[in-house]
Design an enzyme around this catalytic site. Structure first.
Site, short mmCIF file in Angstrom:
data_model
loop_
_atom_site.label_atom_id
_atom_site.label_comp_id
_atom_site.label_asym_id
_atom_site.label_seq_id
_atom_site.Cartn_x
_atom_site.Cartn_y
_atom_site.Cartn_z
N ASP A 73 0.93 -1.16 0.14
CA ASP A 73 0.00 0.01 0.08
C ASP A 73 0.86 1.21 0.08
OD1 ASP A 73 -2.18 -1.70 0.02
OD2 ASP A 73 -2.89 -0.77 2.24
N ASP A 132 -6.88 -5.94 7.71
CA ASP A 132 -5.59 -5.70 7.00
C ASP A 132 -4.47 -5.78 8.34
OD1 ASP A 132 -5.85 -5.08 4.51
OD2 ASP A 132 -6.03 -2.83 4.76
#
Length: 140
Positions: free
Chosen positions: A88, A117
């Site tokens: 990310d 996550d």
């Protein structure tokens, strides 16, 4: 294709569409694939529950000084469960912070009901330091 394989492909497609929409600052489209009872979990952070709250946090990405990017390295599904291995990239002003994330997405009725996550705070900090240094160095 068998029905099970079709279900898995649909689940993977939904997760890809969600992450792509976030990357393209299309938060409205991203929120459309979330279940009304969605729960967003992040390593050691408080859970964010419900479509209104999760959508509110995601709308923070629509600011000019913020952004999100993603590089999916691996994605796999087993029924309505999708696992991702990805990088990310959070952008805050001129600083881009890239860090490793594994995600578990659970779908119900074709929509994401759990977004969980896992990331390393050390890796996030390392990404922040690298991002600050890159932003500070003159570009050639």
């Amino acid at each position: 294709m068998t029905q099970e394989l079709e279900l898995q492909q649909d689940a993977i497609t939904t997760v890809r569409e969600f992450l792509t929409a976030l990357q393209l600052d299309a938060v409205k489209e991203a929120v459309e694939v979330l279940h009304p009872d969605v729960v967003w979990k992040n390593t050691s952070l408080p859970d964010v529950r419900g479509l209104r709250r999760v959508g509110g946090v995601l709308r923070g990405l629509e600011r000019n000084w913020a952004g999100f990017g993603v590089e999916i390295h691996h994605i796999a599904a087993n029924g309505d469960i999708v696992l991702t291995d990805r990088t990310d990239i959070l952008r805050v002003g001129p600083v881009s912070i890239a860090f490793w994330v594994t995600g578990t997405f659970e779908l119900r009725d074709g929509r994401i009901i759990l977004w969980h996550d896992h990331f390393s705070w050390e890796n996030l900090l390392r990404g922040a330091v690298v991002g600050v240094v890159r932003a500070a160095l003159p570009r050639r």
